[in-house]
Enzyme design. Sequence first.
Site, short mmCIF file in Angstrom:
data_model
loop_
_atom_site.label_atom_id
_atom_site.label_comp_id
_atom_site.label_asym_id
_atom_site.label_seq_id
_atom_site.Cartn_x
_atom_site.Cartn_y
_atom_site.Cartn_z
CE1 TYR A 3 8.54 5.61 2.58
CE2 TYR A 3 7.31 7.59 3.19
CZ TYR A 3 7.65 6.26 3.42
OH TYR A 3 7.09 5.58 4.47
N PRO A 63 0.79 -1.22 0.00
CG PRO A 63 -0.21 -1.16 2.09
CD PRO A 63 0.48 -2.08 1.15
CG ASN A 64 -0.36 4.36 1.21
OD1 ASN A 64 -1.25 4.95 0.61
ND2 ASN A 64 -0.55 3.80 2.39
CB ALA A 85 1.60 0.37 6.56
NE ARG A 125 9.81 6.76 8.51
CZ ARG A 125 8.87 6.53 7.57
NH1 ARG A 125 9.06 5.59 6.67
NH2 ARG A 125 7.76 7.24 7.55
CD GLU A 134 11.47 -6.80 5.92
OE1 GLU A 134 12.06 -7.76 6.46
OE2 GLU A 134 10.85 -5.92 6.55
CG HIS A 163 11.20 -1.65 4.59
ND1 HIS A 163 9.84 -1.65 4.43
CD2 HIS A 163 11.53 -2.81 5.20
CE1 HIS A 163 9.36 -2.77 4.95
NE2 HIS A 163 10.36 -3.50 5.41
CG ASN A 173 8.48 -1.50 0.37
OD1 ASN A 173 7.89 -1.62 1.44
ND2 ASN A 173 9.04 -0.37 -0.02
NE ARG A 186 4.15 6.97 1.39
CZ ARG A 186 4.20 5.73 1.88
NH1 ARG A 186 4.48 4.71 1.09
NH2 ARG A 186 3.97 5.51 3.16
C1 DQA Z 1 8.11 1.58 3.75
C2 DQA Z 1 8.15 1.85 5.25
C3 DQA Z 1 6.80 1.57 5.88
O1 DQA Z 1 6.85 1.81 7.27
C4 DQA Z 1 5.74 2.45 5.27
O2 DQA Z 1 4.48 2.16 5.81
C5 DQA Z 1 5.72 2.41 3.79
C6 DQA Z 1 7.00 2.35 3.06
C7 DQA Z 1 9.44 1.97 3.05
O3 DQA Z 1 9.61 1.57 1.92
O4 DQA Z 1 10.24 2.68 3.64
O5 DQA Z 1 4.67 2.52 3.17
O6 DQA Z 1 7.92 0.20 3.54
#
Ligand code: DQA
Length: 143
Positions: free
Chosen positions: A23, A10-11, A78, A108, A99, A101, A75, A18
């Site tokens: 990011y 998501p997102n 959340a 954070r 994994e 990020h 990735n 963002r």
């Molecule tokens: C994320 C870190 C997560 O905490 C966050 O919710 C994201 C992006 C990252 O790529 O840094 O949506 O996975």
Amino acid sequence: MKNILIINGPNLNMLGKRDPKIYGSETYDDLLNKIAKKSDELGVKTEVFQSNHEGALVDRIQDALTDGTDALIINAGAYTHYSYAIHDALEILSIPKVEVHISDVENREDFRKISVITAVCTSRIIGMGTDGYLMAMEEVAKL
Ligand code: DQA
């Protein structure tokens, strides 16, 4: 040719909108272009799947059991921090799983320090910006 599946939760499709301090300023399309270029360089086939829905992510991970996926990069956004459904789906897959990020989740908010998927992934790359995806691709291409 090696088949790599990259899953974004998501997102992540909102990259570019963002917080750029966290990011960066690249858009999601910029990321897709970087991945396509790296894929050509490495001589691998890469599919990128993005969804904002937990069940759709679980379905795509399950499909990777039988669709010829050789390695998975995820990735989970959340969902990383609380989705036992994604944990369980990843656990079934016995291929290299990285994994990723974009941000440094260890530095954070406290809730981001928890990952329920690290234990079922083979490695983890955090805080390298979108280059983290390229590093993960290099890592799995070598295997
Ligand atoms: C994320 C870190 C997560 O905490 C966050 O919710 C994201 C992006 C990252 O790529 O840094 O949506 O996975």
